[in-house]
Design an enzyme around this catalytic site. Sequence first.
Site, mmCIF file in Angstrom:
data_model
loop_
_atom_site.group_PDB
_atom_site.id
_atom_site.type_symbol
_atom_site.label_atom_id
_atom_site.label_comp_id
_atom_site.label_asym_id
_atom_site.label_seq_id
_atom_site.Cartn_x
_atom_site.Cartn_y
_atom_site.Cartn_z
ATOM 1 N N TYR A 121 0.858 -1.285 0.100
ATOM 2 C CA TYR A 121 -0.419 0.314 0.452
ATOM 3 C C TYR A 121 0.715 1.263 -0.167
ATOM 4 O O TYR A 121 1.906 1.082 0.459
ATOM 5 C CB TYR A 121 -1.038 -0.223 1.196
ATOM 6 C CG TYR A 121 -1.715 1.312 1.136
ATOM 7 C CD1 TYR A 121 -2.548 1.707 0.354
ATOM 8 C CD2 TYR A 121 -1.777 2.194 2.483
ATOM 9 C CE1 TYR A 121 -3.393 2.803 0.113
ATOM 10 C CE2 TYR A 121 -2.717 2.987 2.689
ATOM 11 C CZ TYR A 121 -3.478 3.553 1.777
ATOM 12 O OH TYR A 121 -4.122 4.727 1.911
ATOM 13 N N TYR A 162 -3.190 5.388 9.438
ATOM 14 C CA TYR A 162 -2.754 4.252 9.085
ATOM 15 C C TYR A 162 -1.375 3.539 9.286
ATOM 16 O O TYR A 162 -0.147 3.880 9.363
ATOM 17 C CB TYR A 162 -2.412 3.750 7.348
ATOM 18 C CG TYR A 162 -2.079 2.140 6.895
ATOM 19 C CD1 TYR A 162 -2.851 1.811 6.455
ATOM 20 C CD2 TYR A 162 -0.719 2.411 7.207
ATOM 21 C CE1 TYR A 162 -3.015 0.305 6.071
ATOM 22 C CE2 TYR A 162 -0.558 0.976 6.203
ATOM 23 C CZ TYR A 162 -2.249 -0.177 6.001
ATOM 24 O OH TYR A 162 -1.794 -1.402 5.158
HETATM 25 P P1 NAD Z 1 -8.579 -9.030 3.622
HETATM 26 O O1 NAD Z 1 -9.051 -8.490 4.976
HETATM 27 O O2 NAD Z 1 -9.556 -9.728 2.947
HETATM 28 O O3 NAD Z 1 -7.056 -9.394 3.920
HETATM 29 C C1 NAD Z 1 -6.611 -9.536 4.989
HETATM 30 C C2 NAD Z 1 -6.782 -10.743 5.595
HETATM 31 O O4 NAD Z 1 -5.437 -10.784 5.995
HETATM 32 C C3 NAD Z 1 -7.047 -11.722 5.474
HETATM 33 O O5 NAD Z 1 -8.127 -13.173 5.425
HETATM 34 C C4 NAD Z 1 -6.970 -11.676 7.654
HETATM 35 O O6 NAD Z 1 -7.707 -13.330 8.058
HETATM 36 C C5 NAD Z 1 -5.397 -12.161 7.535
HETATM 37 N N1 NAD Z 1 -4.670 -12.501 8.104
HETATM 38 C C6 NAD Z 1 -4.992 -11.311 9.137
HETATM 39 N N2 NAD Z 1 -4.077 -11.980 9.971
HETATM 40 C C7 NAD Z 1 -2.727 -12.973 9.899
HETATM 41 C C8 NAD Z 1 -2.234 -13.983 10.705
HETATM 42 N N3 NAD Z 1 -1.710 -13.517 11.832
HETATM 43 N N4 NAD Z 1 -1.625 -15.173 9.576
HETATM 44 C C9 NAD Z 1 -2.100 -15.319 8.471
HETATM 45 N N5 NAD Z 1 -3.171 -14.280 8.281
HETATM 46 C C10 NAD Z 1 -4.254 -13.442 8.961
HETATM 47 O O7 NAD Z 1 -8.292 -7.105 3.622
HETATM 48 P P2 NAD Z 1 -7.490 -6.553 1.948
HETATM 49 O O8 NAD Z 1 -7.142 -5.253 2.040
HETATM 50 O O9 NAD Z 1 -7.981 -8.121 0.775
HETATM 51 O O10 NAD Z 1 -5.495 -7.243 2.398
HETATM 52 C C11 NAD Z 1 -5.187 -7.903 1.430
HETATM 53 C C12 NAD Z 1 -3.812 -8.016 1.623
HETATM 54 O O11 NAD Z 1 -3.710 -6.108 0.368
HETATM 55 C C13 NAD Z 1 -2.969 -7.048 2.898
HETATM 56 O O12 NAD Z 1 -1.317 -6.832 2.596
HETATM 57 C C14 NAD Z 1 -3.180 -5.556 2.578
HETATM 58 O O13 NAD Z 1 -2.468 -4.566 3.620
HETATM 59 C C15 NAD Z 1 -2.709 -5.535 0.896
HETATM 60 N N6 NAD Z 1 -4.090 -3.931 0.217
HETATM 61 C C16 NAD Z 1 -5.464 -3.449 0.942
HETATM 62 C C17 NAD Z 1 -5.370 -2.059 0.894
HETATM 63 C C18 NAD Z 1 -6.591 -1.936 0.957
HETATM 64 O O14 NAD Z 1 -7.558 -1.058 0.465
HETATM 65 N N7 NAD Z 1 -8.004 -2.676 1.003
HETATM 66 C C19 NAD Z 1 -5.046 -1.786 -0.395
HETATM 67 C C20 NAD Z 1 -3.787 -1.301 -0.381
HETATM 68 C C21 NAD Z 1 -2.641 -2.674 0.444
#
Ligand code: NAD
Length: 302
Positions: A183, A193
């Site tokens: 991100y 954040y």
């Molecule tokens: P999401 O909640 O669908 O995915 C995050 C996942 O991480 C969840 O399934 C959660 O259960 C899992 N998780 C948390 N702690 C964990 C652990 N200890 N072990 C294993 N799994 C664990 O949300 P998302 O937004 O799709 O996130 C996916 C990725 O995308 C992340 O790295 C997030 O930082 C990144 N991201 C998200 C955004 C946004 O705005 N949503 C923007 C940029 C990057």
Amino acid sequence: MREDHAVLAIDLTGKRAWVAGVADERGFGFAIAKALAAAGATVSIATWPPLLKLLQLRLARGRLDEALALPGGTQLAFAQIQPLDAAYDCLADVPAEVRDHRRYRDLGDFTIAGLAAAVAASGGVDLVVHSLANGPEARCPLLGTSRAGYLAAVSVSAYSHVSLVRQLGPHMRPGGSFVALSYLAAARAIPGYGGGMSSAKAALESDARVLAYEAGRRWGHRVNAISAGPYASRGAEAIGPIDQMIAHTSRMSPLPRAITAEQVAMAAAFLSSGLASGITGTVMYVDHGYAAMGAPPREAVP
Ligand code: NAD
């Protein structure tokens, strides 16, 4: 023009993919799993133990059937669903209270070593996607973050990728690829954040470059990151007012609308594919151009 010209398509037929960080149909991980499957890959997922039962229940009751539908009328079926707590590299690292917790105790090896063993037992892997993050103090400003909270964010959200590459790399077949989700907070100050999450994303991106070098030289694997624009996943909603962030970035971006999970998933499928065989160590922005801007669009200035 030749009649029999080949269509340049993302073809992942015969590839085995693992997406770590899928617990529901709303996140990037789920969309990426679908895109990889739509391109022909066999897809397995790794799910955080506290959310595993609920996911399995929803799958069994058909609650995800609509979301699992693929273009062409088929449906995504996960080859395997492995429990994974990415805070732990092997069972010896897991504190007794976690190992004995009702959500963990019957799961076998839910660490990254357990995932590596599952990958090895299933004959190896070609594509790995790291789509997980967590920070217990993510709602705290950095100035209010404890050492423990900061280190937990970096451990789960960044070191976990190092550990994945380290432990799955030996089981990855030639031409393999790792992709991690980052991100913009890695490179710019994003108010809200917090808790060391921005530090974790900065580490994740730096590590992608170093891992690209080391895994490239050692095994020939590629390692890249995608910096996605804000998106209303369950995880993002837990951190803060994601709708405001989406509205703001949409207003400020060259393409003035919200990004979709499918756009991120298509980029992940491309980076995972042979079409990107020359790309490693990069951070690809999928953000409608927001990160390219240096000043607000003229119509946004009062
Ligand atoms: P999401 O909640 O669908 O995915 C995050 C996942 O991480 C969840 O399934 C959660 O259960 C899992 N998780 C948390 N702690 C964990 C652990 N200890 N072990 C294993 N799994 C664990 O949300 P998302 O937004 O799709 O996130 C996916 C990725 O995308 C992340 O790295 C997030 O930082 C990144 N991201 C998200 C955004 C946004 O705005 N949503 C923007 C940029 C990057």
